[in-house]
Each structure stands twice: as structure tokens, then as C-alpha cells.
Design a protein around this motif. Structure first.
Motif: not given
Ligand SMILES: Cc1cc2nc3c(=O)[nH]c(=O)nc-3n(C[C@H](O)[C@H](O)[C@H](O)COP(=O)(O)OP(=O)(O)OC[C@H]3O[C@@H](n4cnc5c(N)ncnc54)[C@H](O)[C@@H]3O)c2cc1C
Length: 332
Positions: A257-259, A266-273, A290-292
Motif C-alpha cells: 500500500v502506498i501513502g 492505495r493498494v498496489v493491486e498488481s503486487a499480489e499476483a 515500479k507499479k507503485a
């Protein structure tokens, strides 16, 4: 600047507090540690008819655990949280975020509830009345224009709370009570993403506790924050990472999650996968970072340029994931 006059209310039971909220509606302001509320009152950013001190509500105090979860009362101070053995063992990111908030005096006064429910901030909003009188009225104050992004139709103010990103990474939930009703919502559901009204809390609701689910097996988390003055400052960029692994050290679950990079954490949704099923390493942390970066907003409305803050989101995300990996090696 002197405080404006207001009626002072001090309930001693939750039932009494929620009745006051039901009766007064938006004319009453809840005050916990008061470290934000008192500033906002002095600056006339808020003008409630009444202020309700909730520090006399015993049900909102303290930390406890069951086999399934950790429960944190909304009035628990950041000092208690940062020093708690339970939180340092089960939720390192939360302990780190609490310990890095503002300054030692604020950590001693401020509560976790007030920290989560703080307002978004912007250089065009968090000013004294005299400065605001000299500025056009921005979106957040009810005007038509955003002063930070001229011509925009939305408010770009920034959510700079430290605790929420860490709690979101650990998939925390919060319990909201109002007269005759209660609901439990994931912390992610508490943020609207709209800078003018950043919290999805009804005006008669009281946050009573935060619940962090426990994870089976080995887990670790970390929080990293960038600020100008280490002694007292809001985050200008932040990141939290939670990782759990199987017995053979493959990633079973993760949440990043970034703040301080938009009106909500915001949750970096793609990180989990990206991470699932891997034996995590430094290269994975760089990809997630990079996604963040792609997800963060960099607007020139805080004390450092937006572009620079975005770059720091990337750096901090990488560091948070790497720190969580290190914690995993040494963790339970
Ligand atoms: C100099 C300075 C530096 C700061 N630096 C940081 C920082 O680095 N990081 C950071 O995160 N914050 C920072 N803050 C902001 C603030 O002090 C903290 O967020 C603090 O944790 C707020 O907690 P509090 O208990 O004092 O909240 P309060 O000021 O009492 O309340 C904050 C908000 O939450 C609402 N609220 C409080 N409790 C409840 C509840 N149980 N139910 C419903 N609504 C509730 C209040 O109505 C208010 O809107 C800073 C503030 C100052 C003055």
C-alpha cells in the motif's frame, strides 16, 4: 490564534456518545487526542457548535488479541502502539508507522482513531485564516477551482496519515457504531478517493475499534516513510508491505500500500499476483516499486515537488518490500 467558542461535551459511555452524534449531526466535532482538531479549530477550518471529547470512553481503550485477531481500541495512543510487544511481533508495519508519526509529543497524545480519520492536506488549504483570506476559494473549501491543478474538476489534496497504509497492508477492518447500529468495514472502504470528502464515515458514526486478522504461518511487514524533518513531519511519500510465506518459503500472500500520493492510501493491486508463489527476492521488490510509481499522483501541493515525491514512492516501496523480506527471515 485563540479557539472559537463551542459547547464542550464529555460522554462516559458509548451509548451516550452516539446519542450526542445522532442529536447534533454535523454540528458536533469528535475530539480524541485533539492534535488535528485543535489546529483546525484555531485556523477556523472547522466551526462546530459543539466539541465532544471521547477520551473518557473506556470501551475505546487498549490492545488485545484472540487466536484469530488483534483488536485495537480507537483511543489507543500511538505511543502505546509503537511500544506494544504484541504489535511489534504481529504487525511490525503498524508499530513502525506509529513510532514515526509526527513527533514524540504528538505520539503521546494522538490516538489511532484520530490518525486514521484525519483530513487530507494541501498547501492551498492548511493555512491560517489570514492566508486563506488572500487565496481564491479552492475545491476543498467549496469553490469551483483547484489551485494546485488549475482547470481540474476534482480536489487533489493528499491523505498524509501514517497508520492507514500500514493497517491496510495488514487487511485491517474497522468497527463503526451509531445509534442503534454497528458495521464492520475493511479499512480500504473507509476512503472515498475524493479530496473534498475523503472519508466514507457517516456524520453520526463513531469508530470504536480496529481489527487486524492474524495470518497462519510465517508473516512479516514493514513501513517506510519519507519526510523533510525526522523530528516532526507528515509523510511526503510512504509505503507499507505485508508478506506471508508457506513452509517452503514461497509467497502465499502479500499486500503493498502506498501513502501520501493522492487523496487516499492505495493498494498496489498488481503486487499480489506478481509475487504469489515465488521465493521472493530483490528483483521482485523493484518490479512492485515500479507499479507503485505508476499508481501514485505527483501534484505540486505539498512542501516538495510532486515529481520528486512520486520518485520517492518508488524508492520507499522497494525499501518496504525488502524490509518485509528481511523481517520474514528473522520473523515468526
Ligand atoms: C505538527 C504536526 C505534525 C503531524 N505529523 C503527522 C504525521 O507525521 N503523520 C500523521 O499521520 N499525522 C500527523 N499529524 C496529524 C495528527 O496529529 C495525527 O494524525 C494524529 O494521530 C491525530 O490523532 P488525534 O487523536 O489527535 O486526532 P484528533 O485531532 O482528535 O481527530 C482527528 C480527526 O478524527 C476524528 N476522530 C477522532 N477519533 C474518532 C473516532 N473514534 N470516531 C470518529 N471520528 C474520530 C476527529 O473528529 C477528527 O476529524 C501531525 C499533526 C501536527 C500538528
Amino acid at each position: 490564534m485563540r479557539l472559537p467558542s463551542f459547547q464542550y461535551l464529555e460522554p462516559t459511555q458509548v451509548d451516550e456518545a452516539v446519542s450526542i452524534l445522532a442529536d447534533f449531526g454535523d454540528r458536533v466535532k469528535i475530539c480524541a487526542g485533539g492534535t488535528e482538531v485543535i489546529n483546525h479549530l484555531r485556523r477556523r477550518l472547522i466551526r462546530p457548535a459543539a466539541v465532544m471529547n471521547i477520551r473518557k470512553l473506556p470501551d475505546l481503550e487498549g490492545l488485545s488479541e484472540t487466536t484469530q485477531e488483534i483488536v485495537i481500541g480507537a483511543n489507543t495512543t500511538l505511543k502505546e502502539i509503537s511500544r506494544s510487544k504484541l504489535i511489534n511481533r504481529e504487525a511490525q508495519a503498524v508499530a513502525e508507522a506509529a513510532g514515526q508519526t509526527a513527533s514524540p509529543t504528538i505520539i503521546a497524545m494522538a490516538t489511532i482513531g484520530g490518525n486514521i480519520l484525519q483530513n487530507t492536506r494541501c498547501l492551498n488549504y492548511n493555512q491560517s485564516g489570514i492566508v486563506l483570506q488572500g487565496l481564491p476559494v479552492c475545491h476543498k473549501r467549496g469553490g469551483a477551482d483547484c489551485l494546485a491543478v488549475p482547470g481540474s474538476r476534482r480536489c487533489f489534496s493528499v491523505y498524509q496519515g501514517d497508520l492507514a497504509p500500514a493497517l491496510m497492508a495488514l487487511r485491517a477492518q474497522c468497527v463503526l457504531v451509531k445509534k442503534g447500529a454497528a458495521r464492520t468495514v475493511p479499512l480500504t472502504g473507509l476512503f472515498t478517493g475524493d479530496g473534498t470528502k475523503p472519508l466514507a464515515l457517516e456524520e453520526d458514526e463513531l469508530l470504536t475499534r480496529i481489527v487486524i486478522p492474524k495470518t497462519e504461518g510465517r508473516q512479516a511487514s514493514a513501513y517506510r516513510k519519507f519526510r523533510v524533518r525526522g523530528s516532526v513531519d507528515f509523510p511526503l511519500a510512504s509505503a507499507a508491505a505485508f508478506l506471508s510465506v508457506t513452509a517452503d518459503f514461497l509467497l502465499a500472500d502479500s499486500c503493498v500500500v502506498i501513502g501520501a500520493s493522492g487523496p487516499a492510501p492505495r493498494v498496489v493491486e498488481s503486487a499480489e499476483a506478481l509475487l504469489k508463489g515465488k521465493t521472493p527476492g530483490a528483483a521482485d521488490a523493484a518490479i512492485v516499486a515500479k507499479k507503485a510509481f505508476d499508481l501514485s499522483e505527483g501534484v505540486d501541493n505539498l512542501t516538495l515537488p510532486g515529481d520528486y515525491r512520486r520518485k520517492m514512492v518508488r524508492v520507499l516501496t522497494q525499501r518496504a518490500v525488502q524490509a518485509a523480506l528481511e523481517n520474514l527471515k528473522g520473523g515468526r
